[in-house]
Design a protein around this motif. Structure first.
Motif, PDB file in Angstrom:
ATOM      1  N   CYS A  22       0.755  -1.266   0.449  1.00 23.14           N
ATOM      2  CA  CYS A  22      -0.180  -0.071   0.080  1.00 23.14           C
ATOM      3  C   CYS A  22       1.103   1.403  -0.004  1.00 23.14           C
ATOM      4  O   CYS A  22       2.087   1.605   1.369  1.00 23.14           O
ATOM      5  CB  CYS A  22      -1.254   0.235   1.277  1.00 23.14           C
ATOM      6  SG  CYS A  22      -1.964   1.284   1.311  1.00 23.14           S
ATOM      7  N   TRP A  36      -5.222  -2.350   7.374  1.00 29.71           N
ATOM      8  CA  TRP A  36      -5.537  -3.735   6.294  1.00 29.71           C
ATOM      9  C   TRP A  36      -6.580  -4.067   6.394  1.00 29.71           C
ATOM     10  O   TRP A  36      -6.749  -4.615   7.449  1.00 29.71           O
ATOM     11  CB  TRP A  36      -4.316  -5.273   6.194  1.00 29.71           C
ATOM     12  CG  TRP A  36      -2.838  -4.747   5.139  1.00 29.71           C
ATOM     13  CD1 TRP A  36      -1.840  -3.738   5.423  1.00 29.71           C
ATOM     14  CD2 TRP A  36      -3.205  -3.904   3.544  1.00 29.71           C
ATOM     15  NE1 TRP A  36      -1.132  -3.268   4.313  1.00 29.71           N
ATOM     16  CE2 TRP A  36      -1.923  -3.536   3.768  1.00 29.71           C
ATOM     17  CE3 TRP A  36      -3.698  -4.054   2.998  1.00 29.71           C
ATOM     18  CZ2 TRP A  36      -1.047  -3.246   2.160  1.00 29.71           C
ATOM     19  CZ3 TRP A  36      -3.508  -4.412   1.872  1.00 29.71           C
ATOM     20  CH2 TRP A  36      -2.547  -3.540   0.967  1.00 29.71           C
ATOM     21  N   TYR A  37      -7.765  -4.392   5.648  1.00 31.94           N
ATOM     22  CA  TYR A  37      -8.906  -4.840   6.230  1.00 31.94           C
ATOM     23  C   TYR A  37      -8.840  -5.384   4.758  1.00 31.94           C
ATOM     24  O   TYR A  37      -8.426  -5.107   4.235  1.00 31.94           O
ATOM     25  CB  TYR A  37      -9.767  -3.808   6.085  1.00 31.94           C
ATOM     26  CG  TYR A  37      -9.566  -2.467   7.332  1.00 31.94           C
ATOM     27  CD1 TYR A  37      -9.516  -2.004   6.998  1.00 31.94           C
ATOM     28  CD2 TYR A  37     -11.136  -2.436   8.693  1.00 31.94           C
ATOM     29  CE1 TYR A  37      -9.222  -0.870   8.071  1.00 31.94           C
ATOM     30  CE2 TYR A  37     -11.239  -1.852   9.290  1.00 31.94           C
ATOM     31  CZ  TYR A  37      -9.889  -1.141   9.348  1.00 31.94           C
ATOM     32  OH  TYR A  37      -9.790  -0.639  10.298  1.00 31.94           O
ATOM     33  N   ARG A  45     -16.830  -5.416   5.889  1.00 31.63           N
ATOM     34  CA  ARG A  45     -15.468  -5.185   5.848  1.00 31.63           C
ATOM     35  C   ARG A  45     -14.900  -5.434   6.983  1.00 31.63           C
ATOM     36  O   ARG A  45     -15.482  -5.310   7.801  1.00 31.63           O
ATOM     37  CB  ARG A  45     -14.909  -3.719   5.273  1.00 31.63           C
ATOM     38  CG  ARG A  45     -13.504  -3.321   4.868  1.00 31.63           C
ATOM     39  CD  ARG A  45     -13.618  -2.170   4.159  1.00 31.63           C
ATOM     40  NE  ARG A  45     -14.352  -2.522   3.099  1.00 31.63           N
ATOM     41  CZ  ARG A  45     -14.098  -0.664   2.663  1.00 31.63           C
ATOM     42  NH1 ARG A  45     -13.325   0.098   2.277  1.00 31.63           N
ATOM     43  NH2 ARG A  45     -14.426  -0.963   1.084  1.00 31.63           N
ATOM     44  N   TYR A  94      -7.859  -4.192   1.435  1.00 35.19           N
ATOM     45  CA  TYR A  94      -8.062  -2.480   1.598  1.00 35.19           C
ATOM     46  C   TYR A  94      -6.817  -2.129   2.555  1.00 35.19           C
ATOM     47  O   TYR A  94      -7.045  -2.258   3.367  1.00 35.19           O
ATOM     48  CB  TYR A  94      -9.349  -1.992   1.969  1.00 35.19           C
ATOM     49  CG  TYR A  94     -10.285  -2.450   0.781  1.00 35.19           C
ATOM     50  CD1 TYR A  94     -10.855  -3.048   1.297  1.00 35.19           C
ATOM     51  CD2 TYR A  94     -10.467  -1.168  -0.272  1.00 35.19           C
ATOM     52  CE1 TYR A  94     -12.113  -3.825   0.177  1.00 35.19           C
ATOM     53  CE2 TYR A  94     -11.950  -1.566  -1.096  1.00 35.19           C
ATOM     54  CZ  TYR A  94     -12.347  -3.251  -0.896  1.00 35.19           C
ATOM     55  OH  TYR A  94     -13.605  -3.000  -2.032  1.00 35.19           O
ATOM     56  N   CYS A  95      -6.057  -0.921   2.537  1.00 31.97           N
ATOM     57  CA  CYS A  95      -5.453  -0.383   3.325  1.00 31.97           C
ATOM     58  C   CYS A  95      -6.137   0.906   3.499  1.00 31.97           C
ATOM     59  O   CYS A  95      -6.726   2.154   2.996  1.00 31.97           O
ATOM     60  CB  CYS A  95      -3.619  -0.188   2.915  1.00 31.97           C
ATOM     61  SG  CYS A  95      -3.620   1.246   1.959  1.00 31.97           S
ATOM     62  N   HIS A  96      -6.093   1.616   4.944  1.00 34.38           N
ATOM     63  CA  HIS A  96      -6.555   2.448   5.291  1.00 34.38           C
ATOM     64  C   HIS A  96      -5.549   3.441   6.538  1.00 34.38           C
ATOM     65  O   HIS A  96      -4.676   2.218   7.010  1.00 34.38           O
ATOM     66  CB  HIS A  96      -8.329   1.771   6.125  1.00 34.38           C
ATOM     67  CG  HIS A  96      -8.454   3.143   7.458  1.00 34.38           C
ATOM     68  ND1 HIS A  96      -9.088   4.091   6.860  1.00 34.38           N
ATOM     69  CD2 HIS A  96      -9.323   2.523   8.635  1.00 34.38           C
ATOM     70  CE1 HIS A  96      -9.840   4.423   7.770  1.00 34.38           C
ATOM     71  NE2 HIS A  96      -9.554   4.659   8.832  1.00 34.38           N
ATOM     72  N   TYR A 102      -9.195   8.334   4.442  1.00 37.23           N
ATOM     73  CA  TYR A 102      -8.713   7.591   3.642  1.00 37.23           C
ATOM     74  C   TYR A 102      -7.965   6.758   3.358  1.00 37.23           C
ATOM     75  O   TYR A 102      -8.068   5.436   4.277  1.00 37.23           O
ATOM     76  CB  TYR A 102      -7.417   7.954   3.747  1.00 37.23           C
ATOM     77  CG  TYR A 102      -7.644   9.979   3.805  1.00 37.23           C
ATOM     78  CD1 TYR A 102      -6.773  10.690   4.457  1.00 37.23           C
ATOM     79  CD2 TYR A 102      -7.732  10.787   2.004  1.00 37.23           C
ATOM     80  CE1 TYR A 102      -7.223  11.708   4.969  1.00 37.23           C
ATOM     81  CE2 TYR A 102      -7.965  12.031   2.510  1.00 37.23           C
ATOM     82  CZ  TYR A 102      -7.669  12.398   4.063  1.00 37.23           C
ATOM     83  OH  TYR A 102      -7.747  14.081   4.082  1.00 37.23           O
ATOM     84  N   TRP A 103      -9.021   5.651   1.693  1.00 32.80           N
ATOM     85  CA  TRP A 103      -8.816   4.133   1.761  1.00 32.80           C
ATOM     86  C   TRP A 103      -8.765   4.037   0.239  1.00 32.80           C
ATOM     87  O   TRP A 103      -8.715   5.029  -0.392  1.00 32.80           O
ATOM     88  CB  TRP A 103     -10.676   3.484   1.922  1.00 32.80           C
ATOM     89  CG  TRP A 103     -10.891   3.213   3.340  1.00 32.80           C
ATOM     90  CD1 TRP A 103     -11.616   4.155   3.810  1.00 32.80           C
ATOM     91  CD2 TRP A 103     -11.088   2.186   4.366  1.00 32.80           C
ATOM     92  NE1 TRP A 103     -12.533   3.919   5.673  1.00 32.80           N
ATOM     93  CE2 TRP A 103     -11.726   2.460   5.634  1.00 32.80           C
ATOM     94  CE3 TRP A 103     -10.831   1.762   4.248  1.00 32.80           C
ATOM     95  CZ2 TRP A 103     -12.047   1.931   6.598  1.00 32.80           C
ATOM     96  CZ3 TRP A 103     -10.877   0.082   5.032  1.00 32.80           C
ATOM     97  CH2 TRP A 103     -11.329   0.636   6.302  1.00 32.80           C
TER      98      TRP A 103
END
Length: 113
Positions: A22, A36-37, A45, A94-96, A102-103
């Protein structure tokens, strides 16, 4: 303006490995806690792992011992090394930036049995 771009997803057989990245760009200060999701079809999620600015990590029990989150602050990049992958790990990842809006847009991981 902050942008998060994930990469490294793909198709892998059960037992295999993948490394997600990411890359963060924009107005990012003080190496914030990153997460990380993942989201599987039909599921909510869920949080997979987090890493603080100092490198302290946390994992959801289902991935502990198999996944490793790390970061390179100089490169504004967070990684997720995924080993011993299982079909149930199949999801969009996904990173966050924790505590922000912010995603990234996600990267698909598919684990075949």
């Amino acid at each position: 303006q902050v942008q998060l771009v994930e990469s490294g997803g793909g198709l892998v057989q059960a037992g295999g490995s993948l490394r997600l990245s990411c890359a963060a760009s924009g107005s990012i200060f003080n190496n914030p806690t990153m997460g990380w999701y993942r989201q599987a079809p039909g599921n909510q999620r869920e949080l997979v792992a987090t890493i603080s600015s100092s490198g302290h990590t946390n994992y959801v029990p289902s991935v502990k011992g198999r996944f490793t989150i790390s970061r390179d602050n100089a490169k504004n990049t967070v990684y997720l090394q995924m080993n011993s992958l299982k079909p149930e790990d199949t999801a969009d990842y996904y990173c966050h930036i924790i505590g922000t809006i912010y995603w990234g847009k996600g990267t698909l991981v598919t684990v075949s049995s």
